[in-house]
Design a protein around this motif. Structure first.
Motif, PDB file in Angstrom:
ATOM      1  N   ASP A  34      -2.145 -27.417  68.751  1.00 29.35           N
ATOM      2  CA  ASP A  34      -1.686 -26.631  69.897  1.00 29.35           C
ATOM      3  C   ASP A  34      -0.185 -26.732  70.140  1.00 29.35           C
ATOM      4  O   ASP A  34       0.362 -25.943  70.905  1.00 29.35           O
ATOM      5  N   ASP A  35       0.477 -27.705  69.518  1.00 24.86           N
ATOM      6  CA  ASP A  35       1.927 -27.867  69.659  1.00 24.86           C
ATOM      7  C   ASP A  35       2.529 -27.999  68.272  1.00 24.86           C
ATOM      8  O   ASP A  35       2.510 -29.082  67.669  1.00 24.86           O
ATOM      9  N   LEU A  36       3.076 -26.892  67.767  1.00 23.74           N
ATOM     10  CA  LEU A  36       3.608 -26.890  66.404  1.00 23.74           C
ATOM     11  C   LEU A  36       5.034 -27.428  66.302  1.00 23.74           C
ATOM     12  O   LEU A  36       5.546 -27.581  65.198  1.00 23.74           O
ATOM     13  N   SER A  37       5.684 -27.738  67.422  1.00 25.07           N
ATOM     14  CA  SER A  37       7.102 -28.124  67.359  1.00 25.07           C
ATOM     15  C   SER A  37       7.359 -29.336  66.457  1.00 25.07           C
ATOM     16  O   SER A  37       8.315 -29.304  65.676  1.00 25.07           O
ATOM     17  N   PRO A  38       6.553 -30.406  66.483  1.00 24.47           N
ATOM     18  CA  PRO A  38       6.863 -31.507  65.559  1.00 24.47           C
ATOM     19  C   PRO A  38       6.682 -31.107  64.093  1.00 24.47           C
ATOM     20  O   PRO A  38       7.402 -31.586  63.221  1.00 24.47           O
ATOM     21  N   TYR A  39       5.740 -30.224  63.835  1.00 20.12           N
ATOM     22  CA  TYR A  39       5.509 -29.758  62.468  1.00 20.12           C
ATOM     23  C   TYR A  39       6.662 -28.857  62.006  1.00 20.12           C
ATOM     24  O   TYR A  39       7.048 -28.894  60.843  1.00 20.12           O
ATOM     25  N   GLU A  40       7.196 -28.068  62.916  1.00 15.88           N
ATOM     26  CA  GLU A  40       8.340 -27.214  62.584  1.00 15.88           C
ATOM     27  C   GLU A  40       9.548 -28.065  62.226  1.00 15.88           C
ATOM     28  O   GLU A  40      10.266 -27.765  61.266  1.00 15.88           O
ATOM     29  N   GLN A  41       9.778 -29.135  62.980  1.00 13.58           N
ATOM     30  CA  GLN A  41      10.890 -30.036  62.670  1.00 13.58           C
ATOM     31  C   GLN A  41      10.678 -30.715  61.318  1.00 13.58           C
ATOM     32  O   GLN A  41      11.609 -30.819  60.516  1.00 13.58           O
ATOM     33  N   ALA A  42       9.464 -31.157  61.063  1.00 17.09           N
ATOM     34  CA  ALA A  42       9.159 -31.791  59.777  1.00 17.09           C
ATOM     35  C   ALA A  42       9.317 -30.797  58.639  1.00 17.09           C
ATOM     36  O   ALA A  42       9.842 -31.142  57.570  1.00 17.09           O
ATOM     37  N   PHE A  43       8.888 -29.558  58.857  1.00 18.69           N
ATOM     38  CA  PHE A  43       9.014 -28.537  57.815  1.00 18.69           C
ATOM     39  C   PHE A  43      10.477 -28.313  57.443  1.00 18.69           C
ATOM     40  O   PHE A  43      10.812 -28.170  56.268  1.00 18.69           O
ATOM     41  N   GLU A  44      11.350 -28.299  58.429  1.00 16.73           N
ATOM     42  CA  GLU A  44      12.788 -28.126  58.152  1.00 16.73           C
ATOM     43  C   GLU A  44      13.311 -29.255  57.279  1.00 16.73           C
ATOM     44  O   GLU A  44      14.103 -29.024  56.361  1.00 16.73           O
ATOM     45  N   ARG A  45      12.891 -30.485  57.551  1.00 21.28           N
ATOM     46  CA  ARG A  45      13.309 -31.615  56.714  1.00 21.28           C
ATOM     47  C   ARG A  45      12.775 -31.454  55.295  1.00 21.28           C
ATOM     48  O   ARG A  45      13.489 -31.691  54.318  1.00 21.28           O
ATOM     49  N   LEU A  46      11.511 -31.062  55.176  1.00 24.60           N
ATOM     50  CA  LEU A  46      10.918 -30.876  53.854  1.00 24.60           C
ATOM     51  C   LEU A  46      11.616 -29.760  53.081  1.00 24.60           C
ATOM     52  O   LEU A  46      11.920 -29.908  51.894  1.00 24.60           O
ATOM     53  N   ALA A  47      11.861 -28.657  53.758  1.00 23.23           N
ATOM     54  CA  ALA A  47      12.473 -27.492  53.099  1.00 23.23           C
ATOM     55  C   ALA A  47      13.874 -27.803  52.588  1.00 23.23           C
ATOM     56  O   ALA A  47      14.320 -27.212  51.605  1.00 23.23           O
ATOM     57  N   GLY A  48      14.562 -28.745  53.235  1.00 27.09           N
ATOM     58  CA  GLY A  48      15.914 -29.091  52.828  1.00 27.09           C
ATOM     59  C   GLY A  48      15.997 -30.154  51.745  1.00 27.09           C
ATOM     60  O   GLY A  48      17.087 -30.525  51.324  1.00 27.09           O
ATOM     61  N   ASP A  49      14.862 -30.650  51.288  1.00 30.82           N
ATOM     62  CA  ASP A  49      14.835 -31.734  50.308  1.00 30.82           C
ATOM     63  C   ASP A  49      14.252 -31.219  48.994  1.00 30.82           C
ATOM     64  O   ASP A  49      13.065 -30.887  48.922  1.00 30.82           O
ATOM     65  N   PRO A  50      15.050 -31.166  47.925  1.00 28.51           N
ATOM     66  CA  PRO A  50      14.555 -30.617  46.657  1.00 28.51           C
ATOM     67  C   PRO A  50      13.452 -31.450  46.003  1.00 28.51           C
ATOM     68  O   PRO A  50      12.799 -30.969  45.077  1.00 28.51           O
ATOM     69  N   ASN A  51      13.231 -32.675  46.485  1.00 24.64           N
ATOM     70  CA  ASN A  51      12.172 -33.511  45.922  1.00 24.64           C
ATOM     71  C   ASN A  51      10.846 -33.351  46.648  1.00 24.64           C
ATOM     72  O   ASN A  51       9.879 -34.028  46.317  1.00 24.64           O
ATOM     73  N   GLN A  52      10.811 -32.467  47.637  1.00 20.24           N
ATOM     74  CA  GLN A  52       9.591 -32.204  48.400  1.00 20.24           C
ATOM     75  C   GLN A  52       9.058 -30.816  48.048  1.00 20.24           C
ATOM     76  O   GLN A  52       9.811 -29.844  48.063  1.00 20.24           O
ATOM     77  N   HIS A  53       7.789 -30.765  47.739  1.00 18.26           N
ATOM     78  CA  HIS A  53       7.153 -29.495  47.372  1.00 18.26           C
ATOM     79  C   HIS A  53       5.895 -29.330  48.215  1.00 18.26           C
ATOM     80  O   HIS A  53       4.835 -29.870  47.875  1.00 18.26           O
ATOM     81  N   LEU A  54       6.022 -28.617  49.312  1.00 13.92           N
ATOM     82  CA  LEU A  54       4.875 -28.292  50.158  1.00 13.92           C
ATOM     83  C   LEU A  54       4.384 -26.924  49.716  1.00 13.92           C
ATOM     84  O   LEU A  54       5.134 -25.945  49.771  1.00 13.92           O
ATOM     85  N   VAL A  55       3.145 -26.867  49.244  1.00 14.54           N
ATOM     86  CA  VAL A  55       2.616 -25.612  48.726  1.00 14.54           C
ATOM     87  C   VAL A  55       1.346 -25.227  49.456  1.00 14.54           C
ATOM     88  O   VAL A  55       0.671 -26.070  50.065  1.00 14.54           O
ATOM     89  N   VAL A  56       1.038 -23.940  49.391  1.00 12.83           N
ATOM     90  CA  VAL A  56      -0.212 -23.421  49.917  1.00 12.83           C
ATOM     91  C   VAL A  56      -0.915 -22.619  48.828  1.00 12.83           C
ATOM     92  O   VAL A  56      -0.270 -22.051  47.950  1.00 12.83           O
ATOM     93  N   ALA A  57      -2.226 -22.612  48.911  1.00 19.52           N
ATOM     94  CA  ALA A  57      -3.045 -21.734  48.082  1.00 19.52           C
ATOM     95  C   ALA A  57      -3.443 -20.572  48.969  1.00 19.52           C
ATOM     96  O   ALA A  57      -3.918 -20.770  50.091  1.00 19.52           O
ATOM     97  N   VAL A  58      -3.224 -19.369  48.463  1.00 21.62           N
ATOM     98  CA  VAL A  58      -3.472 -18.165  49.253  1.00 21.62           C
ATOM     99  C   VAL A  58      -4.445 -17.272  48.498  1.00 21.62           C
ATOM    100  O   VAL A  58      -4.275 -17.023  47.298  1.00 21.62           O
ATOM    101  N   ARG A  59      -5.455 -16.803  49.226  1.00 18.73           N
ATOM    102  CA  ARG A  59      -6.407 -15.841  48.680  1.00 18.73           C
ATOM    103  C   ARG A  59      -6.572 -14.728  49.715  1.00 18.73           C
ATOM    104  O   ARG A  59      -6.807 -14.998  50.890  1.00 18.73           O
ATOM    105  N   GLU A  60      -6.443 -13.505  49.259  1.00 19.60           N
ATOM    106  CA  GLU A  60      -6.596 -12.338  50.143  1.00 19.60           C
ATOM    107  C   GLU A  60      -5.733 -12.490  51.401  1.00 19.60           C
ATOM    108  O   GLU A  60      -6.206 -12.305  52.523  1.00 19.60           O
ATOM    109  N   ASP A  61      -4.467 -12.867  51.195  1.00 14.83           N
ATOM    110  CA  ASP A  61      -3.485 -13.019  52.281  1.00 14.83           C
ATOM    111  C   ASP A  61      -3.870 -14.076  53.307  1.00 14.83           C
ATOM    112  O   ASP A  61      -3.410 -14.046  54.441  1.00 14.83           O
ATOM    113  N   ARG A  62      -4.708 -15.033  52.920  1.00 18.19           N
ATOM    114  CA  ARG A  62      -5.131 -16.087  53.832  1.00 18.19           C
ATOM    115  C   ARG A  62      -4.883 -17.439  53.185  1.00 18.19           C
ATOM    116  O   ARG A  62      -5.244 -17.672  52.024  1.00 18.19           O
TER     117      ARG A  62
END
Length: 151
Positions: A34-62
């Motif tokens: 219900d509160d995505l703000s800590p995850y958004e902050q963590a995502f920014e740190r991950l996105a800025g680090d070339p040694n971090q690879h956060l991936v998703v599997a997507v099927r039918e746009d989900r």
């Protein structure tokens, strides 16, 4: 696996990722969809680090699966680079479909591409089914883990 795509996660994927993290007994105790703000902050740190690879599997746009792969250069093992797989989650409707295997195979392949000599992962001691899954994929239980929660 149909039209499945494994791709880097984006900030727009966070609601689905966090929902999957929270969708089990352990996650329900420690995640806050219900509160995505800590995850958004963590995502920014991950996105800025070339040694971090956060991936998703997507099927039918989900978004139906996710994992995080961290590449760690090191001195031990004669300067070996290792990777760590964390946060493997499969949407409840996809469990048992082979998607988890595909995600782990992606992580192992990416680890090879990154010239890692070792792939590690951790799994909570209570996740017995996950332990069997990882063993079927060739992982061996090899260490006793410790944690220190910091305030």
């Amino acid at each position: 696996m149909g039209d499945l795509t494994i791709r880097p996660a984006t900030a727009d994927d966070l609601p689905e990722i966090v929902a999957m993290l929270a969708d089990d007994p352990l996650g329900a105790q420690r995640e806050s969809p219900d509160d995505l703000s800590p995850y958004e902050q963590a995502f920014e740190r991950l996105a800025g680090d070339p040694n971090q690879h956060l991936v998703v599997a997507v099927r039918e746009d989900r978004v139906v699966g996710t994992l995080q792969l961290t590449v760690i250069p090191g001195l031990s093992r004669q300067g070996a680079t290792r990777s760590i797989i964390e946060g493997v989650r499969i949407h409840s409707e996809e469990r048992g479909s082979g998607l988890g295997t595909l995600l782990i195979e992606w992580a192992v392949g990416e680890s090879r591409r990154q010239e890692c000599q070792l792939v590690q992962l951790t799994s909570d001691a209570t996740r017995i089914d996950a332990h069997r899954f990882y063993e079927r994929l060739g992982f061996e239980a090899s260490h006793l883990g410790f944690k220190l929660l910091l305030d």
